[in-house]
Motif scaffolding. Structure first.
Motif, PDB file in Angstrom:
ATOM      1  N   ARG A   4     -17.220 -33.889  -1.060  1.00 30.50           N
ATOM      2  CA  ARG A   4     -17.495 -32.786  -0.396  1.00 30.50           C
ATOM      3  C   ARG A   4     -17.723 -31.482  -1.010  1.00 30.50           C
ATOM      4  NH1 ARG A   4     -13.448 -32.942   4.984  1.00 30.50           N
ATOM      5  NH2 ARG A   4     -13.219 -35.201   5.037  1.00 30.50           N
ATOM      6  N   PHE A   5     -17.128 -31.396  -2.105  1.00 26.65           N
ATOM      7  CA  PHE A   5     -16.933 -30.008  -2.891  1.00 26.65           C
ATOM      8  C   PHE A   5     -17.619 -30.181  -4.546  1.00 26.65           C
ATOM      9  CE2 PHE A   5     -13.177 -30.145  -0.199  1.00 26.65           C
ATOM     10  CZ  PHE A   5     -13.753 -29.126   0.740  1.00 26.65           C
ATOM     11  N   GLU A   6     -17.985 -31.414  -4.944  1.00 30.43           N
ATOM     12  CA  GLU A   6     -18.366 -31.399  -6.270  1.00 30.43           C
ATOM     13  C   GLU A   6     -17.980 -30.593  -7.273  1.00 30.43           C
ATOM     14  OE1 GLU A   6     -22.664 -30.986  -5.098  1.00 30.43           O
ATOM     15  OE2 GLU A   6     -22.700 -33.236  -4.345  1.00 30.43           O
ATOM     16  N   VAL A   7     -16.855 -30.188  -7.382  1.00 32.32           N
ATOM     17  CA  VAL A   7     -15.819 -29.424  -8.500  1.00 32.32           C
ATOM     18  C   VAL A   7     -14.953 -30.132  -8.736  1.00 32.32           C
ATOM     19  CG1 VAL A   7     -17.031 -27.149  -8.327  1.00 32.32           C
ATOM     20  CG2 VAL A   7     -15.113 -27.753  -6.897  1.00 32.32           C
ATOM     21  N   PRO A   8     -14.465 -30.435  -9.909  1.00 33.14           N
ATOM     22  CA  PRO A   8     -13.173 -31.155 -10.238  1.00 33.14           C
ATOM     23  C   PRO A   8     -11.857 -30.325  -9.961  1.00 33.14           C
ATOM     24  CG  PRO A   8     -14.123 -29.901 -12.319  1.00 33.14           C
ATOM     25  CD  PRO A   8     -15.175 -29.904 -11.154  1.00 33.14           C
ATOM     26  N   VAL A   9     -10.834 -31.042  -9.724  1.00 31.49           N
ATOM     27  CA  VAL A   9      -9.452 -30.573  -9.779  1.00 31.49           C
ATOM     28  C   VAL A   9      -9.007 -29.936 -11.342  1.00 31.49           C
ATOM     29  CG1 VAL A   9      -7.282 -30.759  -9.371  1.00 31.49           C
ATOM     30  CG2 VAL A   9      -8.738 -31.930  -7.885  1.00 31.49           C
ATOM     31  N   ARG A  10      -8.701 -28.566 -11.474  1.00 33.86           N
ATOM     32  CA  ARG A  10      -8.459 -28.212 -12.582  1.00 33.86           C
ATOM     33  C   ARG A  10      -7.054 -28.109 -12.806  1.00 33.86           C
ATOM     34  NH1 ARG A  10     -12.327 -25.134 -15.553  1.00 33.86           N
ATOM     35  NH2 ARG A  10     -14.487 -26.128 -15.038  1.00 33.86           N
ATOM     36  N   TYR A  11      -6.262 -27.800 -11.676  1.00 30.04           N
ATOM     37  CA  TYR A  11      -4.756 -27.518 -11.776  1.00 30.04           C
ATOM     38  C   TYR A  11      -4.269 -28.405 -10.634  1.00 30.04           C
ATOM     39  CZ  TYR A  11      -5.462 -23.506 -14.843  1.00 30.04           C
ATOM     40  OH  TYR A  11      -5.952 -22.887 -15.989  1.00 30.04           O
ATOM     41  N   VAL A  12      -3.105 -29.025 -10.846  1.00 25.07           N
ATOM     42  CA  VAL A  12      -2.210 -29.861 -10.165  1.00 25.07           C
ATOM     43  C   VAL A  12      -0.917 -29.108 -10.043  1.00 25.07           C
ATOM     44  CG1 VAL A  12      -1.005 -31.826  -9.254  1.00 25.07           C
ATOM     45  CG2 VAL A  12      -3.566 -31.806 -10.347  1.00 25.07           C
ATOM     46  N   VAL A  13      -0.312 -28.408  -9.097  1.00 29.42           N
ATOM     47  CA  VAL A  13       0.911 -27.872  -8.785  1.00 29.42           C
ATOM     48  C   VAL A  13       1.823 -28.428  -8.169  1.00 29.42           C
ATOM     49  CG1 VAL A  13       1.991 -25.542  -8.313  1.00 29.42           C
ATOM     50  CG2 VAL A  13      -0.123 -25.540  -8.948  1.00 29.42           C
ATOM     51  N   TYR A  14       3.074 -28.801  -8.878  1.00 27.39           N
ATOM     52  CA  TYR A  14       4.220 -29.597  -8.148  1.00 27.39           C
ATOM     53  C   TYR A  14       5.011 -28.758  -7.192  1.00 27.39           C
ATOM     54  CZ  TYR A  14       3.134 -33.525 -11.201  1.00 27.39           C
ATOM     55  OH  TYR A  14       2.607 -34.868 -11.851  1.00 27.39           O
ATOM     56  N   SER A  15       4.904 -28.867  -6.212  1.00 26.59           N
ATOM     57  CA  SER A  15       6.246 -28.228  -5.153  1.00 26.59           C
ATOM     58  C   SER A  15       7.642 -28.681  -5.578  1.00 26.59           C
ATOM     59  CB  SER A  15       5.773 -28.626  -3.697  1.00 26.59           C
ATOM     60  OG  SER A  15       6.168 -29.960  -3.377  1.00 26.59           O
ATOM     61  N   HIS A  16       7.667 -29.800  -5.928  1.00 23.41           N
ATOM     62  CA  HIS A  16       8.987 -30.317  -6.829  1.00 23.41           C
ATOM     63  C   HIS A  16       8.633 -31.751  -7.037  1.00 23.41           C
ATOM     64  CE1 HIS A  16       9.205 -31.937  -2.537  1.00 23.41           C
ATOM     65  NE2 HIS A  16      10.162 -32.459  -2.829  1.00 23.41           N
ATOM     66  N   SER A  17       9.844 -32.124  -7.691  1.00 23.02           N
ATOM     67  CA  SER A  17       9.557 -33.310  -8.378  1.00 23.02           C
ATOM     68  C   SER A  17       9.815 -34.705  -7.826  1.00 23.02           C
ATOM     69  CB  SER A  17      10.766 -33.495  -9.654  1.00 23.02           C
ATOM     70  OG  SER A  17      12.099 -33.441  -9.600  1.00 23.02           O
ATOM     71  N   HIS A  18      10.226 -34.762  -6.560  1.00 28.12           N
ATOM     72  CA  HIS A  18      10.641 -35.894  -5.743  1.00 28.12           C
ATOM     73  C   HIS A  18       9.342 -36.839  -5.431  1.00 28.12           C
ATOM     74  CE1 HIS A  18      14.138 -33.348  -3.976  1.00 28.12           C
ATOM     75  NE2 HIS A  18      14.274 -33.694  -5.305  1.00 28.12           N
ATOM     76  N   PHE A  19       9.624 -38.160  -5.811  1.00 26.68           N
ATOM     77  CA  PHE A  19       8.473 -38.949  -6.030  1.00 26.68           C
ATOM     78  C   PHE A  19       7.565 -39.001  -4.700  1.00 26.68           C
ATOM     79  CE2 PHE A  19      11.804 -41.188  -3.701  1.00 26.68           C
ATOM     80  CZ  PHE A  19      11.156 -42.014  -2.666  1.00 26.68           C
ATOM     81  N   ASP A  20       8.214 -38.556  -3.354  1.00 24.18           N
ATOM     82  CA  ASP A  20       7.387 -38.589  -2.334  1.00 24.18           C
ATOM     83  C   ASP A  20       6.335 -37.631  -2.183  1.00 24.18           C
ATOM     84  OD1 ASP A  20       9.585 -37.036  -1.706  1.00 24.18           O
ATOM     85  OD2 ASP A  20       9.451 -37.267   0.449  1.00 24.18           O
ATOM     86  N   HIS A  21       6.246 -36.665  -3.073  1.00 21.33           N
ATOM     87  CA  HIS A  21       5.451 -35.377  -3.095  1.00 21.33           C
ATOM     88  C   HIS A  21       4.584 -35.393  -4.650  1.00 21.33           C
ATOM     89  CE1 HIS A  21       6.537 -33.513   0.694  1.00 21.33           C
ATOM     90  NE2 HIS A  21       7.903 -34.047   0.461  1.00 21.33           N
ATOM     91  N   ALA A  22       5.181 -35.984  -5.419  1.00 17.91           N
ATOM     92  CA  ALA A  22       4.726 -35.818  -6.729  1.00 17.91           C
ATOM     93  C   ALA A  22       3.978 -36.692  -7.386  1.00 17.91           C
ATOM     94  CB  ALA A  22       5.997 -35.052  -7.779  1.00 17.91           C
ATOM     95  N   ALA A  23       4.122 -38.041  -6.810  1.00 16.60           N
ATOM     96  CA  ALA A  23       3.385 -39.306  -7.429  1.00 16.60           C
ATOM     97  C   ALA A  23       1.991 -39.279  -7.286  1.00 16.60           C
ATOM     98  CB  ALA A  23       4.004 -40.599  -6.924  1.00 16.60           C
TER      99      ALA A  23
END
Length: 371
Positions: free
Chosen positions: A102-121
């Protein structure tokens, strides 16, 4: 050449020391031309499909990405994408394909909301182009020791591992609210020894390259995202993402947990003593968010909500803590408190009948720990 993880980590202490800092734009690994990328697979029959997935426009160049009732958020810029939460491996792979298409640009940053596996994996889907950013406590939660965990999943026998019998205590006491299922335990127990080590639990989580303490700013392609650590709550390494130009805030769990779908006015899950963070810190977290300048709350669970909803939730925690504290001061036993602390003002909130007694008990245990 891409920025190495080791090089990025050498910058972290300098970033964390400043009230707000701007991060460098990571160099890209060589990209596959768009014309050569594998198209997304055709969806399987309905009976075989997993969680509902879609990309939802929020405003301007800001979008949410849905995986059932779990949501990520991302901001598109001319120089790349800033993503909040990969959620899990299958979803992240799906999202990577969608973003490329859709956007043809890469992901440059991944920001974690917290470390729990169901959001961070799942972050490896973006590891060839992105740097990973988190609050500094996430590094502690991934250093091999038993991490801070939600859902009353504590290390009951202090052996530094997750034991099935310990995990099943909260799971069987409050199914669908606390703990996690036997199926999850089996999935994480990759060596089949009947225990899950922290390394097994976090095998699909990419450690952060850059950590911060209080606040941090990411600038990319003329756009800005501000990261704020609100305090201790559902997690001890939480980050909220403020999109100032879009007037939107992304935050997970402590503002709207997994039980929230369309109505944020919902009693919290209240597992254990409120996930082991003092009630005063929960309240501080809400006040920190209230002090930020935004209009729309885009949570990690549920629909879009208003800033005023944060105030309502903070007042609930204050009223709960005050009522239980007053009862404790009067010497009222826990069982009487569970019967008599009715919190009448919140009778029309979702999960009132289901969770009121649990909330009173969790507050009691919390105040016993931290008074």
């Amino acid at each position: 050449m891409p920025i190495s993880r080791a090089a990025a980590l050498t910058l972290a202490s300098a970033f964390a020391a400043a009230p707000f800092v701007s991060l460098p734009t990571p160099a890209l690994a060589q990209q596959t031309p768009a014309a050569q990328q594998t198209p997304a697979a055709q969806p399987p029959p309905a009976a075989q499909r997993g969680p509902a997935r879609e990309i939802i426009h929020v405003t301007g160049d800001l979008y949410r990405a849905r995986n059932g009732n779990w949501y990520a958020i991302f901001l598109v810029t001319p120089e790349g994408i800033i993503l909040g939460d990969p959620i899990n491996t299958d979803f992240a792979q799906w999202l990577r394909a969608e973003l490329d298409r859709r956007f043809e640009v890469p992901v440059r940053y991944v920001v974690y909301s917290h470390s729990h596996f169901d959001h961070a994996a799942g972050g490896r889907a973006f590891a060839d182009t992105a740097l990973f950013v988190a609050h500094e406590n996430m590094a502690r939660n991934m250093d091999g020791r038993y991490p801070q965990m939600p859902g009353d999943m504590i290390d009951r026998n202090r052996n530094g591992r997750f034991d099935l019998e310990d995990i099943m205590i909260p799971t069987e006491a409050r199914p669908g609210v606390c703990g996690f299922s036997r199926g999850f335990f089996t999935m994480f127990d990759t060596d089949g020894d009947g225990q899950v080590t922290p390394q097994e639990l976090q095998a699909d989580i990419v450690p952060p390259d850059i950590v911060y303490s209080g606040r941090m700013r990411i600038e990319l392609g003329g756009k800005v995202v501000e990261l704020v650590h609100p305090g201790l709550n559902h997690a001890d390494d939480a980050t909220v993402m403020l999109f100032p130009a879009e007037r939107v805030l992304f935050a997970t769990e402590f503002l709207a947990d997994a039980l929230v779908v369309d109505n944020i006015h919902s009693l919290p899950s209240a597992c254990g003593p409120f996930d082991g963070s003092p009630l005063a810190e929960w309240i501080k977290s809400y006040r920190t968010v209230e002090a930020l300048d935004f209009d729309v709350l885009a949570p990690g669970h549920g629909a879009l909500f208003k800033k005023s909803d944060v105030t309502d939730t903070r007042r609930y925690f204050e009223d709960l803590a005050a009522a239980v504290s007053a009862g404790m001061a009067a010497g009222t036993p826990l069982e009487e408190l569970k019967e008599n602390v009715l919190l009448d003002e919140y009778q029309d909130w979702a999960n009132y009948e289901r969770l009121r007694r649990n909330n009173v008990e969790a507050a009691y245990e919390n105040l016993m720990l931290y008074r």
